[in-house]
Design an enzyme around this catalytic site. Structure first.
Site, PDB file in Angstrom:
ATOM      1  N   HIS A   1       0.863  -1.182   0.000  1.00 59.25           N
ATOM      2  CA  HIS A   1       0.000   0.000   0.000  1.00 59.25           C
ATOM      3  C   HIS A   1       0.899   1.231   0.000  1.00 59.25           C
ATOM      4  O   HIS A   1       1.287   1.742   1.052  1.00 59.25           O
ATOM      5  CB  HIS A   1      -0.915  -0.029   1.241  1.00 59.25           C
ATOM      6  CG  HIS A   1      -1.948   1.048   1.258  1.00 59.25           C
ATOM      7  ND1 HIS A   1      -3.180   0.888   1.870  1.00 59.25           N
ATOM      8  CD2 HIS A   1      -1.950   2.303   0.744  1.00 59.25           C
ATOM      9  CE1 HIS A   1      -3.887   2.017   1.724  1.00 59.25           C
ATOM     10  NE2 HIS A   1      -3.142   2.882   1.053  1.00 59.25           N
TER      11      HIS A   1
ATOM     12  N   GLU B   1     -11.280   3.453   5.349  1.00 55.13           N
ATOM     13  CA  GLU B   1     -10.259   4.359   5.891  1.00 55.13           C
ATOM     14  C   GLU B   1     -11.000   5.445   6.673  1.00 55.13           C
ATOM     15  O   GLU B   1     -10.839   5.555   7.882  1.00 55.13           O
ATOM     16  CB  GLU B   1      -9.427   4.975   4.750  1.00 55.13           C
ATOM     17  CG  GLU B   1      -8.344   5.932   5.225  1.00 55.13           C
ATOM     18  CD  GLU B   1      -7.582   6.613   4.062  1.00 55.13           C
ATOM     19  OE1 GLU B   1      -8.072   6.558   2.922  1.00 55.13           O
ATOM     20  OE2 GLU B   1      -6.517   7.198   4.333  1.00 55.13           O
TER      21      GLU B   1
ATOM     22  N   ASP C   1       1.636   7.080   2.046  1.00 52.38           N
ATOM     23  CA  ASP C   1       2.253   8.249   1.391  1.00 52.38           C
ATOM     24  C   ASP C   1       3.375   8.737   2.299  1.00 52.38           C
ATOM     25  O   ASP C   1       3.233   9.740   3.004  1.00 52.38           O
ATOM     26  CB  ASP C   1       1.201   9.356   1.203  1.00 52.38           C
ATOM     27  CG  ASP C   1       0.040   8.892   0.350  1.00 52.38           C
ATOM     28  OD1 ASP C   1       0.168   8.885  -0.880  1.00 52.38           O
ATOM     29  OD2 ASP C   1      -0.990   8.496   0.933  1.00 52.38           O
TER      30      ASP C   1
END
Ligand code: HPA
Ligand code: ZN
Length: 344
Positions: free
Chosen positions: A18, A201, A280
């Site tokens: 991910h 999420e 990220d």
């Protein structure tokens, strides 16, 4: 943290499943590319960029994420971005990555699909050759954009089938349920792509359910909210559907109030096939091993659980069964030799 736990986190082979490649854009590279490409940014220096990374929710982050990537214009930019990520995580023991890219975030601003893909593919080939890292690409549809644009993107992707393994779904989750993309995902699966989706999420457990039932995903990205629903959790355990969790991302986007509230331990205890990932990393303050260290410290994970997380990363991957087994055996082998060296 014991020396053995530290050594496990630093040295175990791991897969990352991910990871948004655009989310690895470090402020230094952002400013350098802005200069190289003549793109104007509202920041003068690295400190100003980092200062802007304060998020109250997913949308806060996405606004900056899409702005930051405006410096990526040429094939070389995508290549450099990806090589920088691979070089960093090679030091984390990463041996396999399944990385997301967001073509619509680039084609929407006039950068062609082929420019993006060309840069990623050449970098991944280089990473394989020079760092021994294997890779698969997952092309995400932006769920805040209309179905029609996702279909256009899928049609382009079909011309490059040999380079793209799976399709995914990301961007703003609340109010954009998975079923909006049922037809796109059906077409993608028919064309031979594997399917995954971000779900649970910020959105409810229901979105995890509809990702499974309407999109036929083989893996759920995040999946945190699935734990709110006992029947769904039981199903995910029974079917061993992988959940790719991202602890530092959850913390920085305020999905959890603190790391002690990360669902990773609860997921392990429930028997879910959970892995730890960075999402990220440039925006959320840590790469793969930083995420392992964060959950180990905050949740008091036992050394065996660190080994399980590393093995789960391969078990949850799209590697072939034989390669998965080989990678998991290697995790055991490295763990054993680290234990012998730590004198425990
Ligand atoms: N969630 C949804 N979309 C995203 C993310 C994320 O964490 N990162 C990049 N796009
Ligand atoms: Zn993500």
């Amino acid at each position: 943290m014991t020396d053995y736990a530290n050594a496990l986190i630093d040295n175990l082979p791991k897969a990352e499943l991910h990871l948004h490649i655009e989310g690895t854009l470090e402020p230094e590279m952002m400013l350098e590319l802005a200069k190289r490409n003549g793109v104007r940014l509202p920041y003068q220096n690295v400190a100003q960029v980092r200062e802007a990374y304060q998020f109250d929710c997913l949308q806060d982050f996405l606004d900056l994420y899409y702005m930051g990537m405006s410096v990526l214009l040429h094939e070389q930019d995508f290549h450099d971005l990806t090589v920088a990520y691979l070089q960093k995580v090679a030091l984390d023991g990463l041996t396999h990555v399944e990385l997301f890219f967001d073509p619509q975030a680039h084609t929407d601003r006039g950068v062609s699909f082929e420019t993006v893909l060309g840069g990623l593919v050449s970098a991944l080939e280089q990473g394989h050759r020079e760092l021994g890292i294997s890779a698969k690409l997952i092309m995400c549809f932006l769920r805040h954009l209309p179905e029609e644009q996702a279909f256009d993107t899928l049609n382009t992707a079909c011309k490059h089938k040999e380079h793209i393994y799976a399709v995914g779904l990301d961007s703003s989750e609340k109010g954009f349920p998975p079923e909006n993309f049922s037809r796109v995902f059906a077409a993608a699966r028919k064309a031979g792509f594997v399917a995954v989706a971000h779900a649970g999420e910020e959105g409810p457990a229901e979105y995890v359910k509809t990702s499974l039932d309407d999109l036929n995903v083989q893996r759920v990205d995040h999946g945190n909210r699935a734990l709110d629903d006992a029947a769904l959790t039981a199903r995910l355990v029974r079917e061993q559907t992988p959940l790719t969790m991202c602890p530092l991302s959850n913390l920085r986007l305020k999905g959890i109030p603190d790391l002690a509230s990360s669902p990773v331990k609860k997921a392990l205890d429930a028997g879910l096939l959970v892995s730890v990932n960075s999402d990220d990393p440039s925006y959320f303050g840590g790469y793969l091993n930083d995420n392992y260290r964060a959950v180990h410290q905050a949740l008091g994970l036992h050394e065996e659980e660190i080994i399980t997380l590393a093995k789960n990363s391969f078990a949850s991957s799209f590697l072939e069964d034989k390669q998965k087994q080989k990678a998991m055996d290697k995790v055991d082998e490295v763990a054993k030799s680290l234990k012998a060296n730590s004198g425990i």
